[in-house]
Design an enzyme around this catalytic site. Structure first.
Site, short mmCIF file in Angstrom:
data_model
loop_
_atom_site.label_atom_id
_atom_site.label_comp_id
_atom_site.label_asym_id
_atom_site.label_seq_id
_atom_site.Cartn_x
_atom_site.Cartn_y
_atom_site.Cartn_z
N SER A 125 -1.54 -3.84 10.27
CA SER A 125 -1.06 -4.64 9.11
C SER A 125 0.18 -5.52 9.56
CB SER A 125 -0.55 -4.07 7.77
OG SER A 125 -2.08 -3.21 7.54
N ASP A 174 -9.63 -10.08 8.63
CA ASP A 174 -9.13 -8.69 8.37
C ASP A 174 -9.94 -7.39 8.33
OD1 ASP A 174 -6.67 -7.15 7.23
OD2 ASP A 174 -7.76 -6.47 5.60
N LYS A 231 -9.82 -2.65 1.16
CA LYS A 231 -9.53 -1.56 2.10
C LYS A 231 -10.15 -0.24 1.56
CE LYS A 231 -6.24 -3.96 4.32
NZ LYS A 231 -6.53 -4.58 5.49
N HIS A 250 -10.82 -2.54 11.05
CA HIS A 250 -9.77 -3.46 10.50
C HIS A 250 -9.40 -4.63 11.31
CE1 HIS A 250 -5.25 -3.48 9.23
NE2 HIS A 250 -5.92 -4.50 8.61
N TYR A 280 -1.43 -3.53 -7.14
CA TYR A 280 -1.06 -4.37 -5.96
C TYR A 280 -2.21 -4.19 -4.79
CZ TYR A 280 1.34 -7.19 -2.53
OH TYR A 280 1.74 -8.29 -1.64
N CYS A 285 0.59 -7.76 11.95
CA CYS A 285 0.58 -7.84 13.48
C CYS A 285 -0.29 -8.99 13.95
CB CYS A 285 0.35 -6.51 14.17
SG CYS A 285 1.57 -5.09 13.61
N ARG A 292 1.86 -12.22 -0.71
CA ARG A 292 0.67 -12.61 -0.12
C ARG A 292 -0.04 -13.75 -0.97
NH1 ARG A 292 -1.94 -9.10 3.85
NH2 ARG A 292 -0.36 -7.37 4.21
N ARG A 341 0.81 -1.14 -0.14
CA ARG A 341 -0.01 0.05 0.18
C ARG A 341 1.01 1.24 -0.05
NH1 ARG A 341 -1.77 0.62 4.36
NH2 ARG A 341 -1.46 -1.18 5.68
P1 GTP Z 1 -2.64 -7.70 7.49
O1 GTP Z 1 -3.12 -8.91 6.58
O2 GTP Z 1 -1.57 -6.93 6.63
O3 GTP Z 1 -3.64 -6.91 7.93
O4 GTP Z 1 -1.87 -8.50 8.70
P2 GTP Z 1 -2.24 -9.42 9.85
O5 GTP Z 1 -2.62 -8.62 11.02
O6 GTP Z 1 -3.14 -10.28 9.20
O7 GTP Z 1 -0.85 -10.05 10.13
P3 GTP Z 1 -0.23 -11.54 10.13
O8 GTP Z 1 -1.34 -12.60 10.88
O9 GTP Z 1 -0.31 -12.14 8.60
O10 GTP Z 1 0.84 -11.67 10.89
C1 GTP Z 1 2.01 -11.25 10.28
C2 GTP Z 1 3.18 -11.54 11.02
O11 GTP Z 1 3.17 -11.45 12.39
C3 GTP Z 1 4.01 -12.63 10.69
O12 GTP Z 1 5.46 -12.42 10.62
C4 GTP Z 1 3.59 -13.51 11.93
O13 GTP Z 1 4.60 -14.67 11.68
C5 GTP Z 1 3.72 -12.52 13.02
N1 GTP Z 1 2.84 -13.05 14.16
C6 GTP Z 1 1.56 -13.35 14.29
N2 GTP Z 1 1.21 -13.70 15.43
C7 GTP Z 1 2.34 -13.69 16.35
C8 GTP Z 1 2.39 -13.89 17.64
O14 GTP Z 1 1.72 -14.47 18.29
N3 GTP Z 1 3.66 -13.71 18.19
C9 GTP Z 1 4.78 -13.22 17.27
N4 GTP Z 1 5.83 -13.29 17.81
N5 GTP Z 1 4.69 -13.31 15.92
C10 GTP Z 1 3.32 -13.26 15.56
MN MN Z 2 -3.77 -10.47 7.46
MN MN Z 3 -5.09 -5.73 6.91
#
Ligand code: GTP
Ligand code: MN
Ligand code: MN
Length: 580
Positions: free
Chosen positions: A245, A274, A203, A223, A194, A247, A364, A66
């Site tokens: 994002s 999401d 979004k 979100h 993208y 996280c 992705r 983004r």
């Molecule tokens: P968007 O789809 O961009 O909105 O992001 P998202 O919030 O869905 O993020 P996602 O679940 O894909 O997590 C992204 C990163 O966070 C990856 O590198 C994961 O390994 C890490 N991650 C997720 N959960 C945990 C956790 O409980 N502990 C740690 N240390 N890392 C985590």
């Molecule tokens: Mn996600």
């Molecule tokens: Mn997102």
């Protein structure tokens, strides 16, 4: 429908496509598009034996995330977009975009994609039409939304729909803008192919435009993931969680319970990963739907260990974008941990570890939600699911404990408003810098944050039975720079405590920032935490929080007189308690 046909004709006059194709969402249409994209190199085939029906797309190397600095909210008054958005006057933005769109589809096909965000028969769902010159966008929208004939029928019935106009243009970062016109329910996006820049249902519609619609109509567009937690007694509580994002939303939404919990009979049901749309039901509770029909998930880090449900989901019929490839043509990314190695990187070059990762950090997968083993049958319920707890969280290496509970709704809104997180690769710019990202909506709120917080506060009215609000931090680090909490499946331990709080069963200690559990208030059987981890995950740093609340006070001040007084009062009350 006259309005739709007229708009399509106007766009065609402006953009001059060779052909117009109305998308019906059928298999035949999809297969023809895939064949065409394989032929022109937009897609590459993957190993049909290991990944049937799956393809690889490589986006332009300058078009991988983004672009917040090129994303605008175009309201008549600058103040209505707020300091949280880039703003342009609507007439100026239309003129700028129309100049870019002029003749841009010459030699191309213009696709008209009617789609519905949310179960097609849900009163909470909303429809849109995206016009695009990208067949890759069509293929993704087919997975991410309820796209095609049923959506068109609903649009014809309702009359109102969000108009999204998109062209990849020349993919020139200098000629790239994503413009939102909330008052017109319109989006114009040029120059990017993208993710959130191009799949306009996601979004642009489901957050930026929908947040504005939600404010006018008395609901919330957030979100947030939505997950159902079923305890051994067969009772399911639904939790909605907002993390910025990259996280952990997709991970938490598909959580696999730790061994002991599985044996005891705990189950986790994925409703959404999401975006969450919620509104008060007749009983005063908030009911939520996932407006999306698929996952556009971060690939790196997805493994049998971190997120087995995601990995199981993406074995077939998946579009991979910007991942690496192995010698036998399987998709590969850092952290996949399956014993294989990449030979080609996300740009299509020979893989060379010294030149960076094989998969782009924001690479992705796009896959239908129905392929997820934990997909909740309730995700298709037109009435939505009742929410028991709302969770805010971010990446905070220091200060912020594992979990705390807000005292009440107003305090919870402040907790959301004050959210901070270290930036990730999901947007262009520096990574690892702490910034305020209220309710994980900094890049997505389609109007002034001060008005948005006021809207949140307004839900606390007479008949409301609102969820409890919590804050979590899975990313607290020790002095050695390593995460102190195991995370992933073990996050269920924290959610169990939250549900215990909702039911009035779990213990907690009152502090100025809210209710904190002691380590003994959580089930930590099978988790080993050292002394430092105990101290930092469950401790309360008085001086650190006092400084944090000064910074929160300054942040609220940036919004001027529009910021609700109730949030200032709450911040000052806590700041005073921390100083006392
Ligand atoms: P968007 O789809 O961009 O909105 O992001 P998202 O919030 O869905 O993020 P996602 O679940 O894909 O997590 C992204 C990163 O966070 C990856 O590198 C994961 O390994 C890490 N991650 C997720 N959960 C945990 C956790 O409980 N502990 C740690 N240390 N890392 C985590
Ligand atoms: Mn996600
Ligand atoms: Mn997102």
């Amino acid at each position: 429908m006259v309005a739709l046909n007229e708009w399509v004709a106007q766009v065609a006059t402006l953009t001059r496509p060779d052909k117009i194709q109305w998308c019906d969402g059928s298999d035949a249409e999809h297969q023809a598009l895939i064949a065409q994209m394989l032929a022109d190199g937009t897609l590459e085939s993957l190993n049909e034996a290991t990944h049937p029906g799956s393809y690889l797309h490589r986006s332009h190397p300058d078009d991988v995330a983004r672009v917040e600095h090129l994303t605008f909210v175009c309201t008549n008054e600058r103040e209505d977009a707020g300091p949280n958005n880039h703003w342009m006057a609507p007439h100026e933005a239309h003129a700028k975009m129309d100049a870019l769109f002029e003749g841009c589809m010459r030699g191309r096909t213009m696709y008209v994609i009617p789609y519905c965000m949310g179960p097609i028969d849900s009163p909470l769902a909303r429809c849109g039409v995206e016009i695009t010159d990208s067949p890759y966008v069509v293929a993704n929208m087919r997975v991410m939304t309820r796209m095609g004939a049923p959506a068109l029928a609903r649009i014809e019935r309702e009359g109102s729909f969000v108009r999204g106009l998109h062209s990849i243009g020349e993919l020139d970062p200098e000629r790239r803008f994503i413009m939102h016109f909330p008052d017109e329910l319109a989006i114009k996006s040029f120059g990017s192919g993208y993710g959130g820049n191009a799949l306009l249902g996601k979004k642009c519609h489901a957050l930026r435009i929908a947040s504005h619609q939600a404010r006018n109509e008395g609901w919330l567009a957030e979100h947030m993931l939505i997950v159902g937690i079923e305890n051994p007694q067969g009772e399911t509580h639904y939790v909605a969680a907002a993390f910025p994002s990259a996280c952990g939303k997709t991970n938490l939404a598909m959580l696999i319970p730790p061994e002991g919990y599985r044996q005891a009979g705990w189950k986790v049901w994925t409703v959404g990963d999401d975006i969450c749309w919620m509104r008060p039901g007749a009983d005063g509770r908030l009911y939520a739907i996932n407006p999306e029909a698929g996952y556009f998930g971060v690939a790196p880090g997805t493994s049998t260990k971190s997120n087995p449900n995601a990995l199981a989901s993406i074995q077939t019929n998946t579009i991979f974008t910007n991942v690496g490839v192995t010698a036998d043509n399987q998709p590969w990314w850092e952290g996949l941990d399956n014993g294989q190695t990449p030979v080609t990187d996300w740009r299509g070059n020979d893989y060379d570890a010294s030149k960076g990762p094989a998969a782009h950090p924001n690479s992705r997968f796009t896959v239908s939600a129905k392929q997820c083993p934990s997909y909740s049958p309730e995700a298709e319920n037109p009435a939505g699911v009742p929410i028991s707890a709302i969770v805010f969280g971010g990446r905070r290496a220091s200060l912020v404990p594992l979990v705390f509970e807000a005292r009440d709704w107003t305090h919870g809104v402040l907790v959301g408003a004050a959210m901070g997180s270290e930036t990730t690769a999901a947007a262009t710019g520096a990574v690892g810098v702490m910034r305020r990202d209220p309710m994980a909506m900094k890049p997505f709120c389609g109007y002034n944050f001060a008005d948005y917080f006021a809207h949140w506060l307004s839900f606390d009215d007479a008949g409301a039975k609102l969820p409890k609000i919590f804050h979590v931090n899975w990313f607290r680090k020790g002095d050695d720079g390593k995460f102190l909490w195991p995370g992933f499946g073990d996050n269920l331990r924290v959610i169990e405590w939250m549900i215990g709080r909702v039911k009035g069963e779990a213990g907690a200690t009152q502090t100025p920032i809210g209710y904190l559990p002691k380590a003994t208030d959580l089930n930590l059987d099978g988790v080993s935490l050292n002394e430092e981890a105990h101290a930092k995950l469950f401790g309360f740093d008085h001086a650190g929080w006092s400084a944090e609340f000064d910074s929160i006070g300054e942040y609220l001040g940036e919004y001027g007189p529009r910021m609700p007084q109730a949030l200032h009062d709450e911040q000052q009350r806590i700041a005073a308690a921390l100083k006392g």
